[in-house]
Design a protein around this motif. Sequence first.
Motif, PDB file in Angstrom:
ATOM      1  N   ALA A   1      -0.219   9.289  -3.071  1.00 37.23           N
ATOM      2  CA  ALA A   1      -1.137  10.352  -3.515  1.00 37.23           C
ATOM      3  C   ALA A   1      -1.543  10.144  -4.981  1.00 37.23           C
ATOM      4  O   ALA A   1      -2.718  10.287  -5.340  1.00 37.23           O
ATOM      5  CB  ALA A   1      -0.471  11.714  -3.335  1.00 37.23           C
TER       6      ALA A   1
ATOM      7  N   ILE B   1       0.048  17.335  -5.359  1.00 35.63           N
ATOM      8  CA  ILE B   1      -0.559  16.606  -4.237  1.00 35.63           C
ATOM      9  C   ILE B   1       0.503  15.827  -3.455  1.00 35.63           C
ATOM     10  O   ILE B   1       1.589  15.556  -3.956  1.00 35.63           O
ATOM     11  CB  ILE B   1      -1.647  15.616  -4.732  1.00 35.63           C
ATOM     12  CG1 ILE B   1      -1.074  14.637  -5.768  1.00 35.63           C
ATOM     13  CG2 ILE B   1      -2.840  16.374  -5.306  1.00 35.63           C
ATOM     14  CD1 ILE B   1      -2.061  13.552  -6.200  1.00 35.63           C
TER      15      ILE B   1
ATOM     16  N   SER C   1       6.855   1.142   4.245  1.00 37.75           N
ATOM     17  CA  SER C   1       6.364   1.954   5.367  1.00 37.75           C
ATOM     18  C   SER C   1       5.966   1.096   6.561  1.00 37.75           C
ATOM     19  O   SER C   1       5.656  -0.082   6.414  1.00 37.75           O
ATOM     20  CB  SER C   1       5.158   2.767   4.902  1.00 37.75           C
ATOM     21  OG  SER C   1       4.082   1.903   4.638  1.00 37.75           O
TER      22      SER C   1
END
Length: 409
Positions: A17, A380, A48
């Motif tokens: 973000a 965020i 990830s």
Amino acid sequence: MPLPQQTDVLIIGAGAAGLMCAAIAGRRGRHVVVVDHANKVGKKILMSGGGRCNFTNLHTLPDNFLSANPHFCKSALSRFTQWDFLALVQKHGIPYHEKKLGQLFCDNKAQDILTMLLAECAEAKADIYTHCQIEKITALPASESPLRYRVHTSLGETLCESLVVATGGLSIPTMGATGLGYEVATQFNLTLKPRSAGLVPFTLSPAQLAVFASCVGNAIEVRISCKDDKGNEASFTENMLFTHRGLSGPAVLQISSYWKPGQAVQVNLLPHLDLEEHLRHQQQQRPKVLLSTVIGELLTKNIAQIFCDLWGEQWNGNRPLNQYGVKDFQIIANQFHYWQVLPAGTEGYRTAEVTLGGIDTKDLSSKTLEAKNQPGLHFIGEVVDVTGHLGGFNFQWAWASGHAAGEYC
Ligand code: FDA
């Protein structure tokens, strides 16, 4: 290198973000500084999707997100969609593919996505500092000056107009996760929703583990369900994996975000078949075949044997089909279609992909992600009480919320 004495925008957290926000704000001509306490930026991006980063999902909809206010995510998601992120990926020539269910992964490495974000930040002239600990944040008294915050760090002190908190959630502390975002929110009187580990494997009791020991490493497709906070049923049809700690696999990770301690989950071990009807049919076709053999053809032999042993006291699976009555088939089918499992717990933040809960969205603008009571302070990404399902949705929230704040900070 010390931080500049002042900047337009200071972003804390150089993850998904924060980097997106930096690129967008920098492109607007804002002078942006991003700080991170870790030795490297974007660590969660790199780890990830098994190293290939499931960077978005073609079917992203607000329904793919959990939040006390399910409407909050709509504004940001609609202004920076999965197609917008995909266009960026294509602009950078990153090869990708759809794995399944709209999940987009890099063909090569997650590093491609991080390299792309860093290139966007460089083009937007955003400066990034690692090894930077945040020591203290103070709001400046309102004055003629647009500067609103003083941030003391291990790399010196800086003043900024906009302060963006993008420090992520609590999962995988070894990757640099901290609760700083929640502390900043509390300092400025924002409300926090209770936090817990989401997208996380279930643990089972030692007695349960002993039962399933011989199928560790085996996976089957199941439909897994439980009731959410509002009493609605959440349900996912995907693979479930038996592990040496309990249950994992995409079906389990998905339902874990809806599960509460002490609650049982319901598992349909044969989601695509009416077992009772199948057994009646098989009885006519192959009356001499053992029940355990027929069930072994549907599940793996290993898994079938375990459930036949578990429930077989009532109906002994080692008999030929012609020795069972209609009532037996009903009971057996019921057990395979409605297996109730009581998890002992979850593996917690150590292995969770996300943190559920976080900064209460009622305290934030859905347009700018700015705190309603604290001008110039934005939150965020994962630190906010918006959590996606498994499948690229959490990154899409990070990109979309980063973009929304980047347009206004
Ligand atoms: P993120 O965690 O990315 O970044 C936060 C940054 O803030 C970090 O760089 C951290 O070092 C920094 N920070 C924290 N505390 C600080 C402090 N006190 N001072 C300074 N800096 C601080 N999602 C998905 O959509 N697809 C996927 O394939 C995966 N796969 C995946 C695998 C694994 C193992 C995990 C743990 C998670 C995923 N996720 C995922 C989830 C995804 O990684 C996550 O939702 C986003 O990274 C959240 O982005 P943020 O920018 O909010 O936080």
